[in-house]
Scaffold this active site. Structure first.
Site, PDB file in Angstrom:
ATOM      1  N   CYS A  87      19.669  42.420  59.092  1.00 47.51           N
ATOM      2  CA  CYS A  87      21.018  42.897  58.768  1.00 47.51           C
ATOM      3  C   CYS A  87      21.432  42.241  57.459  1.00 47.51           C
ATOM      4  CB  CYS A  87      21.999  42.553  59.881  1.00 47.51           C
ATOM      5  SG  CYS A  87      23.692  43.090  59.552  1.00 47.51           S
ATOM      6  N   CYS A 230      26.886  48.658  55.609  1.00 43.97           N
ATOM      7  CA  CYS A 230      25.549  48.273  56.069  1.00 43.97           C
ATOM      8  C   CYS A 230      24.806  47.771  54.839  1.00 43.97           C
ATOM      9  CB  CYS A 230      24.818  49.457  56.700  1.00 43.97           C
ATOM     10  SG  CYS A 230      23.081  49.119  57.118  1.00 43.97           S
TER      11      CYS A 230
END
Length: 292
Positions: A87, A230
């Protein structure tokens, strides 16, 4: 009943619940993670990050074999409780958490290696936030057909692997980008095994200014749904647009997402081209909850 002491953090609106478990004695179940991430009945987050020493996890042992300085492992889980490889926003927030929790020391300009399920990632502290070297990238997954609710025409996407899977779709204009209903999972044909994060992008006008490209993006994250940002998705989107734009396209990009703006930079290394992601990382509040 155990008490979980946690910190809420965010990077361009991509938010996380973080907690320290240095010795690996407090893993959470998928059900517990989903309950914590529920925005109505829990704390609310796009994912949960456990701060655990690499030597306490099998995946962490692999990270230590790659870089013995990777003392800390980012044990990251999506909002549905599924484990995630990487991530990009989360790792910046994670390093900020390690610093503020006094688990590590990191001066401006210094770099900290962090273990992840996609390998060791180097995070540098900067004056304006953090920059993470996401490593090598590759085209992967071909050009699947992508259908999204409220977009009447299916589009071809471009598969990109950054340690986790992405499919990037170019849209015609801002109105198309706004109309896409990403509360529903986009449909991919063929469907990649394990799913993928799907990014929808439009170029700014002009696409390139002063040698830097700029695009706007929305994303549906695998296991979390639509999020405000993101990090690896922003990198994938910039890589895809550069690929489509041709050999004269720049190697530095700004990516605007609903939660803010992140920077993406492509650069050569001895083992191939890497891509770096830069942006803010904020800790919002601390709390405690009783685990069922």
């Amino acid at each position: 009943m155990a008490t979980l002491h946690f910190t809420k953090g965010q990077g361009t609106g991509n938010d996380f619940v973080l907690y320290a478990d240095p010795d690996g004695t407090l893993p959470l179940s998928a059900g517990q993670i989903a309950e914590i991430c529920d925005r109505h009945f829990g704390v609310g987050a796009d994912g949960v990050i456990r701060a655990v020493r690499s030597k306490r996890l099998p995946e962490g042992a692999e990270a230590l074999a790659d870089d013995e300085a990777a003392e800390w492992f980012m044990d990251y889980y999506n909002a549905d409780g599924s484990a995630a490889e990487m991530c990009g926003n989360g790792i910046r927030v994670y390093v900020r958490y390690l610093i503020e929790s006094r688990l590590v020391q990191l001066a401006d300009g210094d770099t900290l290696p962090i273990g992840t399920r996609s390998g060791v990632r180097d995070v540098q502290r900067t004056l304006s936030g953090f920059q993470v070297d996401l490593g090598r990238w590759r085209l992967a997954g071909g050009e699947p057909l992508v259908r999204a609710k409220e977009l009447p025409v299916a589009r071809l996407g471009l598969g990109i692997d950054l340690g986790n899977p992405h499919v990037v779709v170019a849209l015609a204009d801002e109105s198309e980008l706004e109309s896409a209903d990403l509360t529903y999972i986009p449909h991919l044909e063929p469907a990649p095994q394990g799913g993928a994060n799907v990014e929808f992008v439009v170029p700014h006008e002009p696409l390139v200014k002063d040698g830097v490209g700029r695009i706007r993006m929305r994303v549906h994250e695998r296991g979390s749904g639509e999020t405000l940002s993101c990090g690896t998705g922003a990198a994938a989107a910039a890589l895809a647009v550069r690929h489509w734009a041709g050999e004269n396209a720049p190697g530095q990009w700004w990516v605007d997402v609903p939660g803010g703006t992140v920077g993406v930079r492509m650069f050569p290394t001895e083992d191939g081209e890497h891509v770096a992601l830069s942006g803010p990382a904020e800790l919002v509040y601390t709390g405690a909850l009783e685990l069922a």
